[in-house]
Scaffold this motif. Structure first.
Motif, PDB file in Angstrom:
ATOM      1  N   ILE A 187       0.851  -1.194   0.000  1.00  0.00           N
ATOM      2  CA  ILE A 187       0.000   0.000   0.000  1.00  0.00           C
ATOM      3  C   ILE A 187       0.884   1.242   0.000  1.00  0.00           C
ATOM      4  O   ILE A 187       1.693   1.429   0.921  1.00  0.00           O
ATOM      5  CB  ILE A 187      -0.934   0.022   1.230  1.00  0.00           C
ATOM      6  CG1 ILE A 187      -1.785  -1.253   1.289  1.00  0.00           C
ATOM      7  CG2 ILE A 187      -1.821   1.254   1.196  1.00  0.00           C
ATOM      8  CD1 ILE A 187      -2.603  -1.394   2.564  1.00  0.00           C
ATOM      9  N   GLU A 188       0.729   2.051  -1.021  1.00  0.00           N
ATOM     10  CA  GLU A 188       1.441   3.323  -1.059  1.00  0.00           C
ATOM     11  C   GLU A 188       0.586   4.347  -0.320  1.00  0.00           C
ATOM     12  O   GLU A 188      -0.521   4.661  -0.746  1.00  0.00           O
ATOM     13  CB  GLU A 188       1.675   3.759  -2.509  1.00  0.00           C
ATOM     14  CG  GLU A 188       2.634   4.927  -2.639  1.00  0.00           C
ATOM     15  CD  GLU A 188       3.070   5.175  -4.064  1.00  0.00           C
ATOM     16  OE1 GLU A 188       4.253   4.927  -4.378  1.00  0.00           O
ATOM     17  OE2 GLU A 188       2.221   5.606  -4.885  1.00  0.00           O
ATOM     18  N   VAL A 189       1.124   4.868   0.787  1.00  0.00           N
ATOM     19  CA  VAL A 189       0.276   5.611   1.720  1.00  0.00           C
ATOM     20  C   VAL A 189       0.415   7.123   1.642  1.00  0.00           C
ATOM     21  O   VAL A 189      -0.480   7.848   2.071  1.00  0.00           O
ATOM     22  CB  VAL A 189       0.521   5.155   3.170  1.00  0.00           C
ATOM     23  CG1 VAL A 189       0.191   3.681   3.343  1.00  0.00           C
ATOM     24  CG2 VAL A 189       1.950   5.445   3.602  1.00  0.00           C
ATOM     25  N   ALA A 190       1.547   7.634   1.147  1.00  0.00           N
ATOM     26  CA  ALA A 190       1.724   9.081   1.239  1.00  0.00           C
ATOM     27  C   ALA A 190       2.971   9.537   0.484  1.00  0.00           C
ATOM     28  O   ALA A 190       3.778   8.735   0.006  1.00  0.00           O
ATOM     29  CB  ALA A 190       1.837   9.514   2.708  1.00  0.00           C
ATOM     30  N   PHE A 191       3.111  10.860   0.435  1.00  0.00           N
ATOM     31  CA  PHE A 191       4.305  11.558  -0.042  1.00  0.00           C
ATOM     32  C   PHE A 191       4.832  12.290   1.198  1.00  0.00           C
ATOM     33  O   PHE A 191       4.595  13.482   1.389  1.00  0.00           O
ATOM     34  CB  PHE A 191       3.889  12.558  -1.130  1.00  0.00           C
ATOM     35  CG  PHE A 191       4.973  12.987  -2.059  1.00  0.00           C
ATOM     36  CD1 PHE A 191       6.172  13.491  -1.578  1.00  0.00           C
ATOM     37  CD2 PHE A 191       4.798  12.922  -3.430  1.00  0.00           C
ATOM     38  CE1 PHE A 191       7.164  13.914  -2.435  1.00  0.00           C
ATOM     39  CE2 PHE A 191       5.782  13.336  -4.306  1.00  0.00           C
ATOM     40  CZ  PHE A 191       6.973  13.834  -3.809  1.00  0.00           C
ATOM     41  N   PRO A 192       5.508  11.570   2.105  1.00  0.00           N
ATOM     42  CA  PRO A 192       5.742  12.090   3.457  1.00  0.00           C
ATOM     43  C   PRO A 192       6.551  13.375   3.536  1.00  0.00           C
ATOM     44  O   PRO A 192       6.462  14.098   4.536  1.00  0.00           O
ATOM     45  CB  PRO A 192       6.458  10.945   4.172  1.00  0.00           C
ATOM     46  CG  PRO A 192       6.952  10.065   3.093  1.00  0.00           C
ATOM     47  CD  PRO A 192       6.026  10.209   1.947  1.00  0.00           C
ATOM     48  N   SER A 193       7.316  13.677   2.492  1.00  0.00           N
ATOM     49  CA  SER A 193       8.086  14.920   2.532  1.00  0.00           C
ATOM     50  C   SER A 193       7.264  16.121   2.094  1.00  0.00           C
ATOM     51  O   SER A 193       7.714  17.266   2.204  1.00  0.00           O
ATOM     52  CB  SER A 193       9.322  14.800   1.630  1.00  0.00           C
ATOM     53  OG  SER A 193       8.930  14.630   0.270  1.00  0.00           O
ATOM     54  N   ALA A 194       6.054  15.881   1.618  1.00  0.00           N
ATOM     55  CA  ALA A 194       5.241  16.972   1.074  1.00  0.00           C
ATOM     56  C   ALA A 194       4.584  17.812   2.157  1.00  0.00           C
ATOM     57  O   ALA A 194       4.386  19.018   1.984  1.00  0.00           O
ATOM     58  CB  ALA A 194       4.171  16.416   0.134  1.00  0.00           C
ATOM     59  N   SER A 195       4.222  17.194   3.284  1.00  0.00           N
ATOM     60  CA  SER A 195       3.521  17.927   4.344  1.00  0.00           C
ATOM     61  C   SER A 195       3.618  17.154   5.643  1.00  0.00           C
ATOM     62  O   SER A 195       3.905  15.948   5.656  1.00  0.00           O
ATOM     63  CB  SER A 195       2.045  18.119   3.977  1.00  0.00           C
ATOM     64  OG  SER A 195       1.369  16.866   3.993  1.00  0.00           O
ATOM     65  N   GLN A 196       3.351  17.844   6.734  1.00  0.00           N
ATOM     66  CA  GLN A 196       3.357  17.188   8.034  1.00  0.00           C
ATOM     67  C   GLN A 196       2.226  16.164   8.129  1.00  0.00           C
ATOM     68  O   GLN A 196       2.374  15.116   8.754  1.00  0.00           O
ATOM     69  CB  GLN A 196       3.223  18.222   9.157  1.00  0.00           C
ATOM     70  CG  GLN A 196       3.401  17.649  10.547  1.00  0.00           C
ATOM     71  CD  GLN A 196       4.793  17.069  10.769  1.00  0.00           C
ATOM     72  OE1 GLN A 196       5.788  17.673  10.382  1.00  0.00           O
ATOM     73  NE2 GLN A 196       4.855  15.894  11.389  1.00  0.00           N
ATOM     74  N   VAL A 197       1.107  16.456   7.488  1.00  0.00           N
ATOM     75  CA  VAL A 197      -0.026  15.520   7.504  1.00  0.00           C
ATOM     76  C   VAL A 197       0.367  14.203   6.845  1.00  0.00           C
ATOM     77  O   VAL A 197       0.089  13.117   7.371  1.00  0.00           O
ATOM     78  CB  VAL A 197      -1.255  16.136   6.796  1.00  0.00           C
ATOM     79  CG1 VAL A 197      -2.351  15.091   6.637  1.00  0.00           C
ATOM     80  CG2 VAL A 197      -1.776  17.332   7.583  1.00  0.00           C
ATOM     81  N   ASP A 198       1.031  14.288   5.682  1.00  0.00           N
ATOM     82  CA  ASP A 198       1.467  13.063   5.006  1.00  0.00           C
ATOM     83  C   ASP A 198       2.512  12.316   5.840  1.00  0.00           C
ATOM     84  O   ASP A 198       2.498  11.075   5.909  1.00  0.00           O
ATOM     85  CB  ASP A 198       2.045  13.399   3.628  1.00  0.00           C
ATOM     86  CG  ASP A 198       0.976  13.395   2.539  1.00  0.00           C
ATOM     87  OD1 ASP A 198      -0.209  13.510   2.882  1.00  0.00           O
ATOM     88  OD2 ASP A 198       1.334  13.279   1.352  1.00  0.00           O
TER      89      ASP A 198
ATOM     90  N   SER B 260       8.798   9.663  -3.318  1.00  0.00           N
ATOM     91  CA  SER B 260       9.595  10.880  -3.210  1.00  0.00           C
ATOM     92  C   SER B 260      10.182  11.232  -4.568  1.00  0.00           C
ATOM     93  O   SER B 260      10.461  10.354  -5.390  1.00  0.00           O
ATOM     94  CB  SER B 260      10.742  10.694  -2.207  1.00  0.00           C
ATOM     95  OG  SER B 260      11.567  11.867  -2.172  1.00  0.00           O
ATOM     96  N   GLN B 261      10.384  12.521  -4.780  1.00  0.00           N
ATOM     97  CA  GLN B 261      11.152  12.970  -5.932  1.00  0.00           C
ATOM     98  C   GLN B 261      12.634  12.692  -5.692  1.00  0.00           C
ATOM     99  O   GLN B 261      13.064  12.384  -4.570  1.00  0.00           O
ATOM    100  CB  GLN B 261      10.945  14.472  -6.148  1.00  0.00           C
ATOM    101  CG  GLN B 261       9.528  14.850  -6.543  1.00  0.00           C
ATOM    102  CD  GLN B 261       9.323  16.355  -6.508  1.00  0.00           C
ATOM    103  OE1 GLN B 261       9.687  17.013  -5.537  1.00  0.00           O
ATOM    104  NE2 GLN B 261       8.735  16.904  -7.569  1.00  0.00           N
ATOM    105  N   CYS B 262      13.417  12.817  -6.747  1.00  0.00           N
ATOM    106  CA  CYS B 262      14.861  12.572  -6.643  1.00  0.00           C
ATOM    107  C   CYS B 262      15.583  13.818  -6.122  1.00  0.00           C
ATOM    108  O   CYS B 262      16.372  14.467  -6.840  1.00  0.00           O
ATOM    109  CB  CYS B 262      15.416  12.149  -8.000  1.00  0.00           C
ATOM    110  SG  CYS B 262      15.001  10.461  -8.452  1.00  0.00           S
ATOM    111  N   ARG B 263      15.301  14.165  -4.874  1.00  0.00           N
ATOM    112  CA  ARG B 263      15.948  15.307  -4.223  1.00  0.00           C
ATOM    113  C   ARG B 263      16.390  14.873  -2.832  1.00  0.00           C
ATOM    114  O   ARG B 263      15.607  14.265  -2.082  1.00  0.00           O
ATOM    115  CB  ARG B 263      15.003  16.503  -4.143  1.00  0.00           C
ATOM    116  CG  ARG B 263      14.711  17.134  -5.500  1.00  0.00           C
ATOM    117  CD  ARG B 263      13.561  18.113  -5.442  1.00  0.00           C
ATOM    118  NE  ARG B 263      13.707  19.090  -4.363  1.00  0.00           N
ATOM    119  CZ  ARG B 263      12.737  19.956  -4.023  1.00  0.00           C
ATOM    120  NH1 ARG B 263      11.569  19.932  -4.674  1.00  0.00           N
ATOM    121  NH2 ARG B 263      12.937  20.820  -3.052  1.00  0.00           N
TER     122      ARG B 263
END
Length: 568
Positions: free
Chosen positions: A71-82, A103-106
């Motif tokens: 299960i892909e759950v989030a983009f955790p670096s995008a926001s505190q909520v994620d 995540s992006q390649c950063r």
């Protein structure tokens, strides 16, 4: 007025793949793929109103309950909520469920992403980098070599932060890399990037690297996508250390077909959303893909038996309705309004029931007109199968009466009742519910009402006057007044008919008689159906239900008398 230029001149045909010895057209699906649900990440980011934290929790647990293991759950670096929800998923996922994040390649984003997964039993870090000329040139301004070096560098960083870090050894780490816009990228360049990424990660047979080959934008027919997948699958080195994953979007409306052909071409894994939510026209629909396997005798390894509960949570959390005609999940897809369809389905169910009874088991292969899978296998009842409106025929309404009232109407009575149904449906201008159909049946044939009808049977007695002749005395209540009639005939029904004609002046010539039990034990009621021809040639039907077969027959004749009385 000047003629407008044909818009088609703005577009180029998609170039085919040179694959003269393609193998996928001769293959068949034999097993379910690995599934990845991306409802909580890709699906959620596409919603006009993203899910709340509580909605994401409910959705996550539903995915786990019905059997999704990745299960892909989030983009955790995008926001505190994620980030916080990723932590919730990590802390609440069963040990056999892999939590995936994107995540992006950063570098700074990757570090934050890995941090969100700390302590997970099993986790997948998913990086993506657009590889097509269009995206590299227009969006990022990177050459092919520069893009490849970014992918390799960031892959090494993920490795350093995960499987090479002794403090992370409690987690079973997986890695997924997506050459985003794969379907619009030169296939040889995709291979070049993926070979470099694979060398940087160093996968094993036991823990292969996941290469997601997405139709980020669906740009070609499904056969071209299948060619692209087969080309990759047959040219990537160390194939046994590679899991090929597909992430088809539905811009051309072909995502399901593209996914199925892509599996034939060598894909191992499918990424999508329940009922196809996603950007633009959506991701591939995991429900449709899973239930398509059912119809081919293959278990999807996902529990769709209570499909309505899945629909409920998707609609509640996505705030997007599952369309009535959505495959399998739509409220109308297992039902029939057309008379010919209903008749075929009714006959199909009867045939299937007979086969089950004859075989003595439940392993009879499902072969029914218009129904590729048994509606009960997705939690649908017979009430959802046949629905009645003015376009419906006799078979449909008869099926509803059989399933709701237990009355197996003979064919001529089906025709008679269907006329009443059509008239009612045309008057209402809408479909009739099962409850309305049952009430209409009772009113049409004057059975089952607590309100007294014009003719009521009070009592009767039958005697044998001489060999082959029966005499009958019948106590009636006619519009509230008591009356006794008497007659004779070669049987109880003919004696009753004779009494009606002699004492009431109503000629009833019985031409059709049918009966059946409403149960299997000795205390079951009997249902009788009598069709009588009048002097003017018209046939009138009556229905009777009683524990005693003879009395049920007499009640059918009373039903006919009421029919004549109220329709004078």
């Amino acid at each position: 007025m000047p003629m407008l230029e044909d818009p088609s001149v703005k577009y180029d045909a998609f170039p085919p793949i040179h694959l003269p010895n393609r193998q996928w057209p001769s293959k068949v699906l034999k097993k379910a793929p690995r599934w990845l649900s991306t409802d909580l990440r890709d699906g959620n980011q596409s919603l006009p109103d993203p899910m709340t934290f509580e909605e994401k929790k409910a959705y996550f647990h539903k995915l786990v309950d019905i059997g999704y293991k990745e299960i892909e759950v989030a983009f955790p670096s995008a926001s505190q909520v994620d980030f916080d929800f990723t932590r919730y998923a990590v802390e609440n996922a069963p040990e056999d469920v892999t939590i995936q994040v994107l995540s992006q390649c950063r570098e700074e984003l990757i570090r934050r992403t890995v941090e969100s997964l700390k302590g997970a039993h099993s986790a997948t870090v998913h990086l993506y980098l657009a590889t097509s000329d269009c995206f590299r040139n227009v969006v990022f301004g990177l050459s092919q070599e520069e893009s490849k070096q970014v992918a390799v560098k960031m892959t090494k960083l993920v490795r350093e932060l995960t499987k090479n870090d002794p403090s992370q050894s409690a987690t079973n780490w997986h890695y997924e890399f997506s050459p985003e816009t794969f379907s619009d990228t030169n296939p040889d360049y995709v291979l070049e990037v993926c070979e470099a990424v694979k060398a940087a990660w160093e996968p094993s047979v036991e823990n292969p690297i996941i290469f997601n080959l997405p139709a980020t934008v669906e740009m070609s027919t499904p056969n071209v996508y299948a060619d692209q997948i087969e080309y990759f699958a047959t040219h990537i080195s160390e194939r046994e250390k590679v899991c090929i994953s597909l992430h088809p979007h539905n811009d051309r409306g072909c995502a399901v077909a593209a996914s199925e052909l892509g599996q034939l071409a060598g894909a191992d894994r499918i990424e999508g959303c329940l009922f196809g939510n996603g950007e633009r026209t959506g991701n591939v629909d995991l429900v449709t893909l899973g239930l398509n396997l059912y119809s081919q005798g293959i278990s999807p390894k996902i529990d769709f038996l209570d499909l309505n509960s899945i629909i409920d949570i998707v609609e509640r959390c996505n705030k997007i309705r599952v369309p009535e005609r959505a495959p399998y999940g739509g409220s109308l897809v297992v039902c029939a309004f057309s008379g010919s369809h209903q008749d075929a389905i009714k006959k199909g169910f009867n045939n299937y029931s007979n086969q089950l009874a004859e075989s003595g088991n439940k392993n009879v292969k499902w072969k029914l007109p218009y129904l590729p899978i048994d509606p009960t296998d997705i939690g649908r009842t017979y009430e959802a199968i046949i629905r009645i409106n003015s376009q419906s025929g006799k078979g449909g309404s008869a099926w509803v009466i059989l399933k709701n009232m237990g009355l197996d109407l003979p064919r001529p009575l089906q025709v008679d009742y269907s006329k009443a149904v059509q008239a009612q449906a045309e008057e209402k201008g809408l479909e009739l519910t099962n409850a309305e159909l049952c009430v209409l049946f009772e009113k049409t044939y004057y059975v089952g009402s607590e309100t007294p009808y014009a003719y009521e049977l009070v009592d009767y007695s039958v005697t044998s006057a001489k060999a082959g002749v029966r005499s009958i005395s019948v106590d009636l209540r006619i519009e509230g007044q008591a009356k006794t009639i008497a007659g004779a005939g070669n049987g109880p029904i003919s004696a009753f008919s004779n009494a009606v004609e002699k004492d009431l002046g109503i000629s009833i010539d019985v031409k059709h008689y049918h009966e059946h039990s409403l149960g299997e034990d000795s205390n079951s009621k009997a249902a009788t159906y009598i069709g009588a021809v009048l002097k003017d040639g018209l046939t009138v039907w009556g229905v009777g239900i009683h524990e005693d077969v003879s009395q049920a027959s007499f009640l059918s004749l009373i039903s006919i008398l009421n029919n004549l009385h109220y329709k004078k």
